[in-house]
Structures are given as structure tokens and as C-alpha cells.
Design a protein around this motif. Sequence first.
Motif, PDB file in Angstrom:
ATOM      1  N   GLY A   9       0.819  -1.202   0.000  1.00  0.00           N
ATOM      2  CA  GLY A   9       0.000   0.000   0.000  1.00  0.00           C
ATOM      3  C   GLY A   9       0.853   1.252   0.000  1.00  0.00           C
ATOM      4  O   GLY A   9       2.084   1.199   0.139  1.00  0.00           O
ATOM      5  N   ARG A  38     -11.893  -4.035   0.863  1.00  0.00           N
ATOM      6  CA  ARG A  38     -11.394  -2.725   1.269  1.00  0.00           C
ATOM      7  C   ARG A  38     -12.437  -2.051   2.155  1.00  0.00           C
ATOM      8  O   ARG A  38     -13.625  -2.315   2.060  1.00  0.00           O
ATOM      9  CB  ARG A  38     -11.065  -1.846   0.060  1.00  0.00           C
ATOM     10  CG  ARG A  38     -12.273  -1.420  -0.766  1.00  0.00           C
ATOM     11  CD  ARG A  38     -11.829  -0.670  -2.004  1.00  0.00           C
ATOM     12  NE  ARG A  38     -12.948  -0.311  -2.857  1.00  0.00           N
ATOM     13  CZ  ARG A  38     -12.825   0.125  -4.100  1.00  0.00           C
ATOM     14  NH1 ARG A  38     -11.617   0.266  -4.649  1.00  0.00           N
ATOM     15  NH2 ARG A  38     -13.904   0.427  -4.819  1.00  0.00           N
ATOM     16  N   THR A  90      -9.507   4.805  -2.342  1.00  0.00           N
ATOM     17  CA  THR A  90      -8.829   4.971  -1.057  1.00  0.00           C
ATOM     18  C   THR A  90      -9.476   4.124   0.022  1.00  0.00           C
ATOM     19  O   THR A  90     -10.705   4.044   0.114  1.00  0.00           O
ATOM     20  CB  THR A  90      -8.859   6.452  -0.645  1.00  0.00           C
ATOM     21  OG1 THR A  90      -8.057   7.203  -1.558  1.00  0.00           O
ATOM     22  CG2 THR A  90      -8.313   6.638   0.771  1.00  0.00           C
ATOM     23  N   GLY A  91      -8.631   3.501   0.835  1.00  0.00           N
ATOM     24  CA  GLY A  91      -9.132   2.694   1.943  1.00  0.00           C
ATOM     25  C   GLY A  91      -8.068   1.736   2.444  1.00  0.00           C
ATOM     26  O   GLY A  91      -6.952   1.696   1.909  1.00  0.00           O
ATOM     27  N   VAL A  92      -8.441   0.978   3.453  1.00  0.00           N
ATOM     28  CA  VAL A  92      -7.574  -0.093   3.933  1.00  0.00           C
ATOM     29  C   VAL A  92      -7.964  -1.364   3.185  1.00  0.00           C
ATOM     30  O   VAL A  92      -9.137  -1.743   3.162  1.00  0.00           O
ATOM     31  CB  VAL A  92      -7.712  -0.307   5.452  1.00  0.00           C
ATOM     32  CG1 VAL A  92      -6.811  -1.450   5.901  1.00  0.00           C
ATOM     33  CG2 VAL A  92      -7.376   0.976   6.200  1.00  0.00           C
ATOM     34  N   TYR A  93      -6.973  -1.993   2.573  1.00  0.00           N
ATOM     35  CA  TYR A  93      -7.210  -3.195   1.784  1.00  0.00           C
ATOM     36  C   TYR A  93      -6.809  -4.429   2.598  1.00  0.00           C
ATOM     37  O   TYR A  93      -5.706  -4.484   3.149  1.00  0.00           O
ATOM     38  CB  TYR A  93      -6.428  -3.138   0.482  1.00  0.00           C
ATOM     39  CG  TYR A  93      -7.086  -2.249  -0.548  1.00  0.00           C
ATOM     40  CD1 TYR A  93      -7.132  -0.868  -0.371  1.00  0.00           C
ATOM     41  CD2 TYR A  93      -7.692  -2.777  -1.681  1.00  0.00           C
ATOM     42  CE1 TYR A  93      -7.759  -0.055  -1.296  1.00  0.00           C
ATOM     43  CE2 TYR A  93      -8.323  -1.968  -2.619  1.00  0.00           C
ATOM     44  CZ  TYR A  93      -8.352  -0.602  -2.410  1.00  0.00           C
ATOM     45  OH  TYR A  93      -8.977   0.217  -3.334  1.00  0.00           O
ATOM     46  N   GLY A 112      -4.336  -5.726   7.015  1.00  0.00           N
ATOM     47  CA  GLY A 112      -4.684  -4.608   6.136  1.00  0.00           C
ATOM     48  C   GLY A 112      -3.495  -3.757   5.748  1.00  0.00           C
ATOM     49  O   GLY A 112      -2.498  -3.678   6.472  1.00  0.00           O
ATOM     50  N   THR A 113      -3.616  -3.110   4.599  1.00  0.00           N
ATOM     51  CA  THR A 113      -2.610  -2.166   4.125  1.00  0.00           C
ATOM     52  C   THR A 113      -3.327  -0.948   3.563  1.00  0.00           C
ATOM     53  O   THR A 113      -4.322  -1.079   2.848  1.00  0.00           O
ATOM     54  CB  THR A 113      -1.676  -2.814   3.081  1.00  0.00           C
ATOM     55  OG1 THR A 113      -0.633  -1.903   2.732  1.00  0.00           O
ATOM     56  CG2 THR A 113      -2.415  -3.234   1.821  1.00  0.00           C
ATOM     57  N   GLN A 114      -2.842   0.232   3.915  1.00  0.00           N
ATOM     58  CA  GLN A 114      -3.518   1.473   3.543  1.00  0.00           C
ATOM     59  C   GLN A 114      -3.179   1.879   2.108  1.00  0.00           C
ATOM     60  O   GLN A 114      -2.001   1.918   1.730  1.00  0.00           O
ATOM     61  CB  GLN A 114      -3.117   2.601   4.494  1.00  0.00           C
ATOM     62  CG  GLN A 114      -3.695   3.953   4.151  1.00  0.00           C
ATOM     63  CD  GLN A 114      -5.190   4.039   4.402  1.00  0.00           C
ATOM     64  OE1 GLN A 114      -5.677   3.607   5.449  1.00  0.00           O
ATOM     65  NE2 GLN A 114      -5.927   4.601   3.443  1.00  0.00           N
ATOM     66  N   THR A 116      -3.971   5.137  -0.361  1.00  0.00           N
ATOM     67  CA  THR A 116      -4.501   6.491  -0.441  1.00  0.00           C
ATOM     68  C   THR A 116      -4.247   7.037  -1.836  1.00  0.00           C
ATOM     69  O   THR A 116      -3.110   7.059  -2.296  1.00  0.00           O
ATOM     70  CB  THR A 116      -3.863   7.403   0.603  1.00  0.00           C
ATOM     71  OG1 THR A 116      -4.058   6.854   1.908  1.00  0.00           O
ATOM     72  CG2 THR A 116      -4.477   8.799   0.552  1.00  0.00           C
TER      73      THR A 116
END
Length: 119
Positions: A9, A38, A90-93, A112-114, A116
Motif C-alpha cells: 500500500g 477494502r 482509497t481505503g484499507v485493503y 490490512g494495508t492502507q 490512499t
Amino acid sequence: QVQLVESGGGLVQPGESLRLSCAASGNIFSINFMGWYRQAPGKERELVATIIDGGNTGYVPSVKGRFTISRDNAKNALYLQMNSLKPEDTGVYYCKAEKRAPGSTYGYWGQGTQVTVSS
């Protein structure tokens, strides 16, 4: 137990690309479903893309044609190639793995990985 660790991310501009990875370890035998989800700020977690045994894939309409999910069984890894990124991506995946059998399903999540997307 199955452990999942996402990576890849970051912060990108609209139109750019990112490749997410998910490394699986532990008792990965019989995993027959994997997917990327996400969660955007203030919204519920949503399914983005899936891949099942045999290689069949599925995508939500908003990412179809831009995202590609793939799996490397030799490396115990799941990937999500994201092209033409938009701010709404955009989001946490999160990576998810499931062991599905008649009458039972066991699911496992990564941390999770951010991602943006912003100019």
C-alpha cells in the motif's frame, strides 16, 4: 491457523498504479477461496475481487477493467494489481482466505494495508 500479511500500500496520485501482495503461511492446505476487500473511512468493508481454485476471478463493477487479482501457489501469495487508481479507491485493503467445505467455512483475515489516492 492461517496467517496473512499484506504489503504494497501507499500514497499515489489519481491515474497511477499499485500492486498489493498478501503472503500466506501456516496451515494453508485446503484454502480454496481468496479475496481482496477494502474499507473506506466511515464505510463498511466491501468485497473488491475474488479468486477461487481453478483460477476463476470476480470483481465488483467499480474496479472491473482496472484491477487484476492473481495467485501464485508456489509462493503462497495473493496479488492485486491496481491500475488507473481513483480517489474513491482509497481505503484499507484486506486479504482474506477461506477454507470452504460442505457445511463449514473457515475464514482468515490479514491486518490490512492502507491505500490512499490523492492529488
